[in-house]
Motif scaffolding. Sequence first.
Motif, PDB file in Angstrom:
ATOM      1  N   CYS A 168       0.310 -17.645 -31.305  1.00  0.00           N
ATOM      2  CA  CYS A 168      -0.098 -18.405 -30.126  1.00  0.00           C
ATOM      3  C   CYS A 168       0.784 -18.006 -28.952  1.00  0.00           C
ATOM      4  O   CYS A 168       1.685 -17.185 -29.086  1.00  0.00           O
ATOM      5  CB  CYS A 168       0.010 -19.910 -30.395  1.00  0.00           C
ATOM      6  SG  CYS A 168       1.716 -20.495 -30.624  1.00  0.00           S
ATOM      7  N   THR A 169       0.511 -18.586 -27.796  1.00  0.00           N
ATOM      8  CA  THR A 169       1.411 -18.513 -26.661  1.00  0.00           C
ATOM      9  C   THR A 169       1.915 -19.923 -26.393  1.00  0.00           C
ATOM     10  O   THR A 169       1.266 -20.907 -26.745  1.00  0.00           O
ATOM     11  CB  THR A 169       0.723 -17.942 -25.408  1.00  0.00           C
ATOM     12  OG1 THR A 169      -0.428 -18.726 -25.112  1.00  0.00           O
ATOM     13  CG2 THR A 169       0.321 -16.494 -25.620  1.00  0.00           C
ATOM     14  N   PRO A 219       4.486 -12.953 -20.207  1.00  0.00           N
ATOM     15  CA  PRO A 219       3.684 -12.551 -21.364  1.00  0.00           C
ATOM     16  C   PRO A 219       4.503 -12.604 -22.650  1.00  0.00           C
ATOM     17  O   PRO A 219       5.675 -12.208 -22.662  1.00  0.00           O
ATOM     18  CB  PRO A 219       3.283 -11.110 -21.032  1.00  0.00           C
ATOM     19  CG  PRO A 219       3.416 -11.011 -19.552  1.00  0.00           C
ATOM     20  CD  PRO A 219       4.554 -11.900 -19.179  1.00  0.00           C
ATOM     21  N   HIS A 220       3.902 -13.091 -23.733  1.00  0.00           N
ATOM     22  CA  HIS A 220       4.619 -13.198 -24.996  1.00  0.00           C
ATOM     23  C   HIS A 220       3.640 -13.513 -26.124  1.00  0.00           C
ATOM     24  O   HIS A 220       2.482 -13.860 -25.870  1.00  0.00           O
ATOM     25  CB  HIS A 220       5.687 -14.295 -24.931  1.00  0.00           C
ATOM     26  CG  HIS A 220       5.100 -15.663 -24.792  1.00  0.00           C
ATOM     27  ND1 HIS A 220       4.667 -16.161 -23.579  1.00  0.00           N
ATOM     28  CD2 HIS A 220       4.851 -16.642 -25.705  1.00  0.00           C
ATOM     29  CE1 HIS A 220       4.177 -17.374 -23.740  1.00  0.00           C
ATOM     30  NE2 HIS A 220       4.277 -17.698 -25.025  1.00  0.00           N
ATOM     31  N   ALA A 221       4.122 -13.396 -27.328  1.00  0.00           N
ATOM     32  CA  ALA A 221       3.398 -13.856 -28.518  1.00  0.00           C
ATOM     33  C   ALA A 221       4.393 -14.625 -29.376  1.00  0.00           C
ATOM     34  O   ALA A 221       5.534 -14.184 -29.565  1.00  0.00           O
ATOM     35  CB  ALA A 221       2.808 -12.674 -29.289  1.00  0.00           C
ATOM     36  N   ALA A 241       0.712  -8.398 -28.975  1.00  0.00           N
ATOM     37  CA  ALA A 241       1.256  -7.911 -27.708  1.00  0.00           C
ATOM     38  C   ALA A 241       0.721  -6.542 -27.320  1.00  0.00           C
ATOM     39  O   ALA A 241       1.141  -5.973 -26.310  1.00  0.00           O
ATOM     40  CB  ALA A 241       2.782  -7.870 -27.781  1.00  0.00           C
ATOM     41  N   MET A 273       9.504 -14.915 -31.466  1.00  0.00           N
ATOM     42  CA  MET A 273       8.745 -14.647 -30.245  1.00  0.00           C
ATOM     43  C   MET A 273       8.967 -13.212 -29.811  1.00  0.00           C
ATOM     44  O   MET A 273      10.102 -12.727 -29.803  1.00  0.00           O
ATOM     45  CB  MET A 273       9.156 -15.597 -29.120  1.00  0.00           C
ATOM     46  CG  MET A 273       8.312 -15.424 -27.858  1.00  0.00           C
ATOM     47  SD  MET A 273       8.578 -16.748 -26.638  1.00  0.00           S
ATOM     48  CE  MET A 273      10.227 -16.335 -26.059  1.00  0.00           C
ATOM     49  N   VAL A 308       0.295  -8.929 -21.965  1.00  0.00           N
ATOM     50  CA  VAL A 308      -0.374  -9.164 -23.250  1.00  0.00           C
ATOM     51  C   VAL A 308      -1.873  -9.144 -22.989  1.00  0.00           C
ATOM     52  O   VAL A 308      -2.367  -9.845 -22.101  1.00  0.00           O
ATOM     53  CB  VAL A 308       0.027 -10.530 -23.838  1.00  0.00           C
ATOM     54  CG1 VAL A 308      -0.751 -10.808 -25.107  1.00  0.00           C
ATOM     55  CG2 VAL A 308       1.514 -10.560 -24.117  1.00  0.00           C
TER      56      VAL A 308
END
Length: 306
Positions: free
Chosen positions: A187-188, A195-197, A227, A254, A304
Amino acid sequence: MTTPPRESSGTLWPAVVRQTEHALACGALHPIQTVRTTIEDGGVRFLVRQVSSLERKDEDARQRKTDPASRRAVNPFLPYEPDLFVADISDTHLVLLNKFNVIDHHLLVVTRRFELQENLLDLADFRALFDCMTQFESLGFYNGGPAAGASQPHKHLQIVPLPLDESASHLPIEPLLAAASSDGSLCTVPGLGFPHAFASLDAKLADNPQQLADRALHTYQHLLDAAGLHAVEVNGQARQSAPYNLLVTTRWMMLVPRCVERTEGIAVNALGFAGSLFVRNDMQMQTIRKLGPMNVLRRVAGLVPP
């Protein structure tokens, strides 16, 4: 070749404290003094350290960048300084003190044999990391390449003890993490402006470093996919397709894709995305205040895909 004995569970932290005292006494450790302040932005109380002096570290970095052919010759991990050695954590990795530390008891988890920092992390990396992190409350992180803040080409993960600052018992970004999914799915995090996962880890594995490492490797591979990163085979080794930062605790992971190392002269490594930034002078501090820490992170992070 005889496999070195591993550090027993529960003994790593006393070894860290003991070796730190020794390294300070003999002059092998060079702590970088900072002045700390906090800047609120986007629901995160960012910790910003203003560094008093980085000349020694900068000079080392300049030498490495101007003479790429000699990088391995000046590799500080082969051989490592004995006064900075903390522990044999596995047959593939050892633990060293970070010579130029900004945070007390900052550790490096280094591969025994030379391996490129741009190679993807593998099970041995995660097992060595969690063999350390399950022994004391800590944050693990990885700077995947120079554009992500890596200053050494030799593969190494890093660990800093928690909390990062005595004024708060949690990481600066953790108040936002409560809104993230806790079932292990990708998720974010609502509110994180870069931007990230993100994915949580099974809390029941927190005392089992081997199973935790297995799960973390699986999660890491999915985070890379989310990503937009993938493995590129080079000389039979799996290498990253683009730079990134990785943050790891025993509860969550993360990954942040990167596009550049710095903005407005301010360098950012993985700790920036945990809410801890570093500046060299008053001008950079004012730049962060003007732009806002979250905007600084947006500028250096990659995109992302939707």
